[in-house]
Write a protein that holds these residues in place. Sequence first.
Motif, PDB file in Angstrom:
ATOM      1  N   ASN A 298       0.821  -1.215   0.000  1.00  0.00           N
ATOM      2  CA  ASN A 298       0.000   0.000   0.000  1.00  0.00           C
ATOM      3  C   ASN A 298       0.852   1.260   0.000  1.00  0.00           C
ATOM      4  N   THR A 299       1.878   1.250   0.835  1.00  0.00           N
ATOM      5  CA  THR A 299       2.727   2.436   0.908  1.00  0.00           C
ATOM      6  C   THR A 299       3.435   2.666  -0.419  1.00  0.00           C
ATOM      7  N   ALA A 300       3.864   1.568  -1.034  1.00  0.00           N
ATOM      8  CA  ALA A 300       4.567   1.701  -2.318  1.00  0.00           C
ATOM      9  C   ALA A 300       3.655   2.328  -3.367  1.00  0.00           C
ATOM     10  N   VAL A 301       2.429   1.809  -3.468  1.00  0.00           N
ATOM     11  CA  VAL A 301       1.510   2.367  -4.465  1.00  0.00           C
ATOM     12  C   VAL A 301       1.167   3.809  -4.105  1.00  0.00           C
ATOM     13  N   PHE A 302       0.975   4.037  -2.802  1.00  0.00           N
ATOM     14  CA  PHE A 302       0.650   5.413  -2.410  1.00  0.00           C
ATOM     15  C   PHE A 302       1.797   6.359  -2.752  1.00  0.00           C
ATOM     16  N   SER A 303       3.027   5.880  -2.617  1.00  0.00           N
ATOM     17  CA  SER A 303       4.149   6.779  -2.919  1.00  0.00           C
ATOM     18  C   SER A 303       4.127   7.173  -4.400  1.00  0.00           C
ATOM     19  N   ILE A 304       3.673   6.265  -5.262  1.00  0.00           N
ATOM     20  CA  ILE A 304       3.534   6.626  -6.684  1.00  0.00           C
ATOM     21  C   ILE A 304       2.404   7.641  -6.848  1.00  0.00           C
ATOM     22  N   VAL A 305       1.248   7.326  -6.262  1.00  0.00           N
ATOM     23  CA  VAL A 305       0.105   8.243  -6.364  1.00  0.00           C
ATOM     24  C   VAL A 305       0.487   9.616  -5.808  1.00  0.00           C
ATOM     25  N   ASN A 306       1.185   9.593  -4.692  1.00  0.00           N
ATOM     26  CA  ASN A 306       1.593  10.833  -4.046  1.00  0.00           C
ATOM     27  C   ASN A 306       2.497  11.663  -4.963  1.00  0.00           C
ATOM     28  N   GLY A 307       3.513  11.001  -5.534  1.00  0.00           N
ATOM     29  CA  GLY A 307       4.461  11.731  -6.371  1.00  0.00           C
ATOM     30  C   GLY A 307       3.833  12.209  -7.670  1.00  0.00           C
ATOM     31  N   VAL A 308       3.039  11.324  -8.297  1.00  0.00           N
ATOM     32  CA  VAL A 308       2.528  11.644  -9.629  1.00  0.00           C
ATOM     33  C   VAL A 308       1.293  12.535  -9.563  1.00  0.00           C
TER      34      VAL A 308
END
Lengths: 114, 882
Positions: free
Chosen positions: B111-121
């Motif tokens: 979850n954190t990994a996917v969120f980090s993408i969503v967060n950055g992009v």
Amino acid sequence: MAPPRGEVLQGTLDLIVLQTLHAMGPLHGYGIAQRVQQVSEDLLKLNQGTLYPALLRLEQRGWITSKWGASENNRKAKFYSLTRTGRKQLLAETRSWERMTALMARLLGGTEGA
Amino acid sequence: MELLRIFGARLRALFRKRQLDHELEAELRAHLESLTDENIRRGMDPKEAAHAARREFGGVEQTKRLYRDQRGLPFLETLVQDARYALRMLRKSPSFAAVAVLTLALGIGANTAVFSIVNGVLLHPLPFANADRLVVVGESEDDRKPSTTSFATYEDWKTRSKSFEDLTLYRQWQPTLMAPDEPEQLIGLRVANNYFRTLGIRIAAGRDFAPGDDQPATRFVVILSHALWQRRFKSDPAIVGKPINLSGVTFTVVGVLPVNYESLIATDLRASGVEIWGALGYDAALRDACRTCRHLRGIGRLRPGVTVTQAAAELSAITYQLWKEHPTEFSSGRAIVMPVYEELLGGVSRTLYILLGAVGFVLLIACANLANLLLARATHREREMAMRAALGAGRARIIRQVLVENCSLAMAGGLVGLLLAYWMPEILSLVRAMNLPRLDQVRLDWHVLGFAFAIALLTGILSGVVPAIRMTKMNLQTALQQGARGSSLGGGGMRSFLIVSEIALSLTLLLGAGLLLRSLVRLVNVPSGFEPAHLLTLRVSPVGAWYAKDEPVRDYITRANERIRTIPGVLASGTSSQIPFGGNFDTTGLHIDGKMNANPALDPSAERYVISEGYLEAMGIRLLRGRDFTRRDAQTAEQVMLVNETAAREIWAGADPIGQHVHVGDPKSAPRTVVGIVDDVHHYTLDAAPTMQFYIPVLQTDTSDLVFAVRCAGEPSQIANTVHRAMRSVDETLPVYRVTPMSEYVAATTANRRLALILLGSFAAIALLLSVVGIYGVTEYTVAQRTREIGIRMALGAQSQEVLRLMLRQGLMLSSAGVALGTVFSFTMMGFLRSLVFGVAVTDPLTFLCAAAILTAAALLACWVPSRKVMSVDPIIALRHE
């Protein structure tokens, strides 16, 4: 925490302590307790222990400060004194108390007259 | 303010506990002694005096407790106490702790990994001032996306509209940096002078473009990106004012952009990473400024308070009016206004949010698994909890204790999971060739940390609340009596429910991954119209005064191709103005004798390829009928062209196009004769039908973009250097760049789908793993619980095979129920995948059957392994088993 029955209300106790320190200057817990009982002529039955959490509460709010010193009979004791904000608070609370008592007096006086 | 001061005082007190306790002790003692003294003075004997003092004072211990509660943060203190206790408990059962932490690390990490993408992009704000007021404006064919516009129309928009604070323009530009050692093709934009001011970007060094730069005669000024300035100019502090040679023309550097400028806006997403900006320098008299010269893109800044809808309505009205004024120069007279955010990120946001939703399922599964483990453990801890309750722990206190324990586990899991987010930038760079914009913004920041912390907490509470409540519901007496005898909690129903939910969610994820996999396979197998394997592509810019005329360019093409064909291992070679998936688009109107519209803008337009002989052969594009170009299709010969099958079908509708005459571009130009029909190629994406296309010989027209296609026997990378050298040997002043196997261009078109597949596939794998662990746990537990029962059965003559079947039946029932529930659930969820699925129905039965079969097989295996134990049960021992 609600005060046990038969004792002074928390806000009232705060006001009494502030007023005592204002009138007497720096005083230790024992001194405050004695003074309160003296002035109230034992009308207020104060459980002296409850004074300490109250003192801490006032200190946390910055209304009083404490300092270790020697008592009259040369015991190590913590002396509490009023701060500037404490003085202001005392003034404000005295005023609101006066307004309240005046109001109560008017209301109750009206009842008596009827 | 006051609250903060109190909190601070209380917090500070926590760290000076011992000393403060000591002081309190001294203070109270002094008070009591003073009271005693006073009493003695009044005539009491010492013992009596001390007693009386205590009476007056009230309870000393009670005072101390009240005082301490007032002094510190009692809630926090017990929390720390609970946490400490929790850690001690976990240390005592390391295998439970390890499984739990690992389960949570997988869930929280994913979850954190996917969120980090969503967060950055997506969540990281766009790097423009008041980005919410920035819009993309353009004419539109389909009313969905803003397309290009022309300078003349832009000027009219600018003078007639009132919605915009500013309107600006940009166009594609690929200048060649002429450096003696290494000429390089740069990705650039030519922009109107107000471009950076409209975006709200300040120039870091030097100055912004000024209106004076924006004229045909004075436009030779550029602004560099910070990266380009570092890379090619060695961070020269005196770069501003210096001349640089771009494609043989001298430009002056006027400014450098700040280091944090994100180069997001480009003519094409694939060409992002713009490094150099030149002044547009158009005026109305320029040939390229004509109203039908639609090659410019517009950006506007809305006035405060103006909505996108209002601006769109105004711009549409103006454009409609322009169409009325110039009826032959518009086909529809429509315009579109779209927020920049949507234009830049709208396409990926859907995919990313789908993935975020999917990874949420993984977290739910992890929660269910942990809850299951806890329920199993709860039965072991029943005695402990009963003891606590008997000693006076309230229900809330026990629930809190369990939740704190669980949150400690979740925090540990979260920490492990954070590693994944920490490595995300590296992981993303491993999965190369992705088309996601802003991937450079993906990093571990406070938002990601906060997110990880929040979901760890949520997980801890979510998975702990049911077991915690269950633990407090027990009957004290029976629990203490029964002790190790087994459980009074039951909880079997709850545990089965959790397992069924896990399987249902896993099925949904498996199904999603399966659909994406099948889509990708379908997509990769779509005939692209050419053979991408064993094909090398190279780009060349014919720059410099020598190549200003057509003849030297044609000569270079011929000689370079001849030279390349002599290289051993090269099978064919040819040149085109653009290649499929190359990121270019070059459409031109086709006006057919006898089929011309009164308004030429309504005539069909098609993709234009200017090619040399040999190009079709090198690309592997099939000639369906007619003939290919040869060297004899020269300037003076008959003007010819080839059309693709789609163009033949759509324009001539059954009639034979060969021999027909077509005016290319200008309806009044000399007509070309169609001499052949070739197969369709996919130019933009594999998942859309091919467009209309036509080819004209390079010997009969001009082009400034050259792409060489070289078909070789072996791997393209092996001969890349040789081909590169051969081309430089024909003319070493020309930069040869983007030496890339064709397969990479094709792969890039499916990159986002592959990313989605990789992620969803991993989620499905994790889900499967967790479900298997869950089923294994439940079965093992049941076996342990029922050993006695099984012993009795076997003592009464049951075969071990029968008992095994009994256990397997339980697994089968759980997994069937899960599959059934998952089927219903999946049908409601799969609609979200529609935009990512290609060539298969979202309800594809084959994918569904495979997912269900995998899941059931895994469930039975997870059931069978612990069940085997019952086979070896010795009835005598089993009966004694407690």
